[in-house]
Every structure is written in structure tokens, then in C-alpha cells.
Design an enzyme around this catalytic site. Structure first.
Site, mmCIF file in Angstrom:
data_model
loop_
_atom_site.group_PDB
_atom_site.id
_atom_site.type_symbol
_atom_site.label_atom_id
_atom_site.label_comp_id
_atom_site.label_asym_id
_atom_site.label_seq_id
_atom_site.Cartn_x
_atom_site.Cartn_y
_atom_site.Cartn_z
ATOM 1 N N ASP A 33 -9.783 3.255 -26.828
ATOM 2 C CA ASP A 33 -10.280 2.199 -25.673
ATOM 3 C C ASP A 33 -11.661 2.338 -25.663
ATOM 4 O OD1 ASP A 33 -10.126 0.228 -23.679
ATOM 5 O OD2 ASP A 33 -9.969 1.799 -21.977
ATOM 6 N N GLY A 78 -9.371 -4.321 -17.047
ATOM 7 C CA GLY A 78 -9.511 -4.251 -15.279
ATOM 8 C C GLY A 78 -8.248 -4.794 -14.832
HETATM 9 O O1 G3H Z 1 -9.882 -0.489 -20.752
HETATM 10 C C1 G3H Z 1 -9.323 -0.025 -19.415
HETATM 11 C C2 G3H Z 1 -8.954 -1.119 -18.707
HETATM 12 O O2 G3H Z 1 -9.665 -2.258 -18.814
HETATM 13 C C3 G3H Z 1 -8.699 -0.356 -17.144
HETATM 14 O O3 G3H Z 1 -9.206 -1.354 -16.001
HETATM 15 O O4 G3H Z 1 -9.195 0.786 -14.458
HETATM 16 O O5 G3H Z 1 -9.776 -1.542 -13.645
HETATM 17 O O6 G3H Z 1 -7.373 -0.729 -14.460
HETATM 18 P P1 G3H Z 1 -8.912 -0.754 -14.497
HETATM 19 ZN ZN ZN Z 2 -11.402 -1.940 -20.513
#
Ligand code: G3H
Ligand code: ZN
Length: 284
Positions: free
Chosen positions: A84, A209
Site C-alpha cells: 500500500d 480512505g
Molecule cells: O491506503 C489505505 C486506505 O486508503 C485506508 O484509508 O484509513 O481512511 O480507511 P482509511
Molecule cells: Zn490510501
């Protein structure tokens, strides 16, 4: 089985649902997510940030742990191990060489020409190893581990088109108002641009996100070509709440399993909910 994201995301785009990427931090996180996916008969993507990989010992440790669980838990659904927000070509290569089946190269903070150049290099290497690649254009707001954004920058559809056509990425994330961590108020996603980007690129789109996005927005995003949705913070909140509850209610507990297992169960419940909401249940 361990697979890249390519086939699962193309299937999702065609079938109008999204596959969840759930970030992992440790053994119990991974057990919870794999268990949820298997129970719901859903493909799943295990997201591993560079920080989380460091925390677990390194890329190799992550791969061996996941492989062990796939066998011991008798997992039959397709599973991808995905880096990621990979910060460089070298990090992406390192992850792939250790056995990751997928990487994200996040060169979105560089000028678009440089983003394209770096992404292209990663795609060439990854595809030679049968690994899939995600790229990003624009800026996702908020903070996740080492990835800190000053503000939100909406992706430019023309730049998205250039990046996809020139690099051959398997999927990509056009930043359109989403934020890592909790939203301040209602999210304000650029659906008009999302539709434009979908028409110009025709490949699976990724929504970062995912924590705190209302179901109606999730559904609209999916209808506009979003085939992968990333969720991290919501699992962290659920885990910590469950652990805190046990510790607050019992000052004598010391066996770690007594408080970690409720945390693990809480993650599993969140992930099952997301899998159903994203429509990937029964698609494995
Ligand atoms: O790359 C990981 C995600 O975009 C996680 O986003 O923590 O807001 O769920 P979040
Ligand atoms: Zn992310």
C-alpha cells in the site's frame, strides 16, 4: 490461493461490485480478514503499508505469515498481498521479490511526468513477475503512516488518461476528495470527475480512505467504475475499542489472548460488513 489483483478487479468492474483492501498490522489482523473473506466467499486484498511491513519484521515475514495462514485456515478464495502506497521503485521491487502479488506505486506527490515515468518502470518489473500495479493521481487527504498530505488535490482527468495509457497500470486511484482517517463532516467526493475518469481510462478505479464513507456514496462510486475500496482506520478503531473494553473491565487480566481475541473478532465483523456493502460476497 495467492493471486494478483488483475483478474479479481477486472471481474469486479464487469460485475459492478468492489473488492475490499483491508490493511493488516499483525497475525490477528490477517486471521480476521482472511476468515471474513472465506466465510463470505469473497476475493480480498491484504494491504500492507511500508510502516506495517517494518512493524511485522519485513516483506518476507508478511509473505510467509500469509502463506502459512492460507494453508492452515484452508482459504479457498482469491487473496492478493498488496504493498500500500509504495514510496519508490526499489520498495516495490523489494516487495515483489519477497512474494507480494501486487504493489501500489504512489508517486502522486511528484509532477505528473515523473509520476508516469516511475509508474511505468514499476509496471514493467511487476508484470514480468505476474504482479499487478496500482498508481495514484492527485492527493488523498489526511495521514496514513508515512503518507502525510498537506491538503486534498483533485486528480485531473486528462492526467489520469495520460498515466493509464502510457504506463499500462492494472488499476489506479484518482484522488477525488477522499481522506485517510476519519472525515471532518460528510465526505465530498468528485463523482462528476470520477465518471469522466472512468470513461477516459476504462480500467478499475480505486477509492482510498474508505473509512467513514456513507453507503450511498460507496454505491455511487461503484456505479462509476470503482472496483477496489481501501479500509484501514475503521478496523483500527474497532480493534482498539474491543481491547480497551476488556482491559477497562478487568484489571487482573494478563493473558494477551484474552484481550486480543475480542479485538480480532471486532475486525472480522467490520470486514464482513464491508464485504457485503461492497457487493463482493459470493463472488469468489
Ligand atoms: O491506503 C489505505 C486506505 O486508503 C485506508 O484509508 O484509513 O481512511 O480507511 P482509511
Ligand atoms: Zn490510501
Amino acid at each position: 490461493p495467492l493471486v494478483s489483483m488483475k483478474e479479481m478487479l477486472n471481474k469486479a468492474l464487469e460485475g459492478k461490485y468492489a473488492v475490499g483492501q483491508f490493511n493488516i498490522n499483525n497475525l490477528e489482523w490477517t486471521q480476521a480478514i482472511l476468515g471474513a473473506a472465506e466465510q463470505e466467499k469473497s476475493p480480498v486484498i491484504l494491504g500492507v503499508s511500508e510502516g506495517a511491513a517494518r512493524h511485522m519484521g519485513g516483506f518476507k515475514t508478511v509473505v510467509m505469515m500469509v502463506q502459512g495462514l492460507l494453508e492452515d485456515m484452508k482459504i479457498t478464495v482469491p487473496v492478493a498481498i498488496h504493498l500500500d502506497h509504495g514510496s519508490s521503485f526499489d520498495k516495490c521491487k523489494e516487495a515483489i521479490d519477497a512474494g507480494f502479488t501486487s504493489v501500489m506505486i504512489d508517486a502522486s506527490h511528484h509532477p505528473i511526468e515523473e509520476n508516469i515515468e516511475t509508474t511505468k518502470k514499476v509496471v514493467e518489473y511487476a508484470h514480468s513477475k505476474n504482479a499487478s500495479v496500482e498508481a495514484e493521481v492527485g492527493t488523498v487527504g489526511g495521514q496514513e503512516d508515512d503518507v502525510i498530505a498537506e491538503g486534498v488535490i483533485y486528480a485531473d482527468p486528462k492526467e489520469c488518461e495520460d498515466l493509464v495509457k502510457q504506463t499500462g497500470v492494472d488499476c489506479f486511484a484518482p484522488a477525488l476528495g477522499s481522506v485517510h482517517g476519519e472525515y471532518k463532516g460528510e465526505p465530498n467526493l468528485g463523482f462528476k470527475e470520477m465518471g469522466e475518469v472512468r470513461d477516459l481510462t476504462q480500467i478499475p478505479l480505486v477509492l482510498h480512505g474508505g473509512t467513514g464513507i456513507p453507503t450511498k456514496d460507496i454505491q455511487q462510486a461503484i456505479s462509476l467504475g470503482t472496483s477496489k475500496i481501501n479500509v484501514n482506520t475503521e478496523n483500527q478503531i474497532a480493534f482498539t475499542k474491543a481491547v480497551r473494553e476488556v482491559l477497562n473491565n478487568d484489571s487482573k487480566v494478563y493473558d494477551p489472548r484474552k484481550y486480543i481475541v475480542p479485538g480480532r473478532d471486532a475486525i472480522k465483523e467490520v470486514v464482513i460488513g464491508k464485504i457485503r456493502e461492497f457487493g463482493s460476497a459470493g463472488q469468489a
